[in-house]
Scaffold this motif. Structure first.
Motif, PDB file in Angstrom:
ATOM      1  N   ILE A  28       0.847  -1.207   0.000  1.00 34.03           N
ATOM      2  CA  ILE A  28       0.000   0.000   0.000  1.00 34.03           C
ATOM      3  C   ILE A  28       0.873   1.244   0.000  1.00 34.03           C
ATOM      4  O   ILE A  28       0.633   2.180  -0.766  1.00 34.03           O
ATOM      5  N   LEU A  31       2.667   1.625  -3.460  1.00 34.08           N
ATOM      6  CA  LEU A  31       1.759   2.014  -4.542  1.00 34.08           C
ATOM      7  C   LEU A  31       1.332   3.475  -4.441  1.00 34.08           C
ATOM      8  O   LEU A  31       1.074   4.126  -5.456  1.00 34.08           O
ATOM      9  N   SER A  32       1.258   3.985  -3.231  1.00 36.10           N
ATOM     10  CA  SER A  32       0.828   5.370  -3.055  1.00 36.10           C
ATOM     11  C   SER A  32       2.008   6.339  -3.019  1.00 36.10           C
ATOM     12  O   SER A  32       1.812   7.536  -2.838  1.00 36.10           O
ATOM     13  N   ALA A  33       3.199   5.812  -3.194  1.00 38.53           N
ATOM     14  CA  ALA A  33       4.388   6.662  -3.138  1.00 38.53           C
ATOM     15  C   ALA A  33       5.227   6.542  -4.404  1.00 38.53           C
ATOM     16  O   ALA A  33       6.447   6.599  -4.353  1.00 38.53           O
ATOM     17  N   THR A  96       1.421   6.873   4.330  1.00 41.28           N
ATOM     18  CA  THR A  96       2.006   7.196   3.020  1.00 41.28           C
ATOM     19  C   THR A  96       0.981   7.761   2.045  1.00 41.28           C
ATOM     20  O   THR A  96       1.248   8.783   1.403  1.00 41.28           O
ATOM     21  N   PRO A  97      -0.207   7.163   1.924  1.00 45.76           N
ATOM     22  CA  PRO A  97      -1.201   7.783   1.032  1.00 45.76           C
ATOM     23  C   PRO A  97      -1.594   9.191   1.489  1.00 45.76           C
ATOM     24  O   PRO A  97      -1.792  10.078   0.657  1.00 45.76           O
ATOM     25  N   ALA A 101       0.440  10.740  -1.488  1.00 44.94           N
ATOM     26  CA  ALA A 101      -0.589  10.727  -2.534  1.00 44.94           C
ATOM     27  C   ALA A 101      -1.553  11.895  -2.390  1.00 44.94           C
ATOM     28  O   ALA A 101      -1.915  12.532  -3.380  1.00 44.94           O
TER      29      ALA A 101
END
Length: 159
Positions: A28, A31-33, A96-97, A101
């Protein structure tokens, strides 16, 4: 077969479950970074901010330790404590998201403060089951403490 004997019979299967849960958090985050390195470089940062290349190796090491810690606590009989383990994984996965993101540095700061508190609580409850499980979380606590200060500094400098 009792729960305890099941844990002893299939220790690798249990470790795989903890590894998969922690790996999901890592995926996760990754993918968001996708553009995290360039986003991070573009931010106004404190002089003590680490280079972006350092985050991958540090988090990889910490994720292995987190999974192993959860597995050890489970093997030592942790049950209700694993709810807290899961909660800190969710908070970890959200950061992170939120930060990269969504660019929500303030909301990410709230999340990471909650994550920090959940790690402190997790160390305390895991210590009752396994000192090693608790000890494996100390580097995670220290890194998240540092990351909290970094998040606060970046939020302050970039709002």
């Amino acid at each position: 077969m009792t729960d305890l004997s099941a844990r002893r019979s299939h220790p690798i299967a249990g470790l795989a479950v903890f590894g998969a849960a922690v790996a999901a958090v890592a995926v996760i985050g990754s993918l968001s970074a996708v553009s995290a390195a360039s986003d991070y470089a573009a931010l106004r940062q404190p002089s003590w901010a680490p280079p972006s290349w350092l985050f991958g190796p540090v988090w990889t090491t910490l994720y292995v330790m987190i999974a192993f810690s959860g597995w050890l606590a489970w093997r030592a009989g942790a049950r209700r404590e694993l709810v807290l383990f899961g909660a800190q994984l969710v908070l970890n996965a959200l950061w992170t998201p939120l930060f990269f993101a969504a660019g929500q540095y303030g909301l990410a700061l709230v999340d990471i403060v909650l994550l920090l508190a959940s790690i402190v609580a997790l160390i305390a409850v895991f210590a009752r089951r396994s000192r090693l499980a608790a000890g494996l979380l100390v580097p995670y606590l220290l890194w998240v403490g540092f990351a909290t200060a970094l998040n606060a500094s970046i939020w302050s400098a970039n709002t």
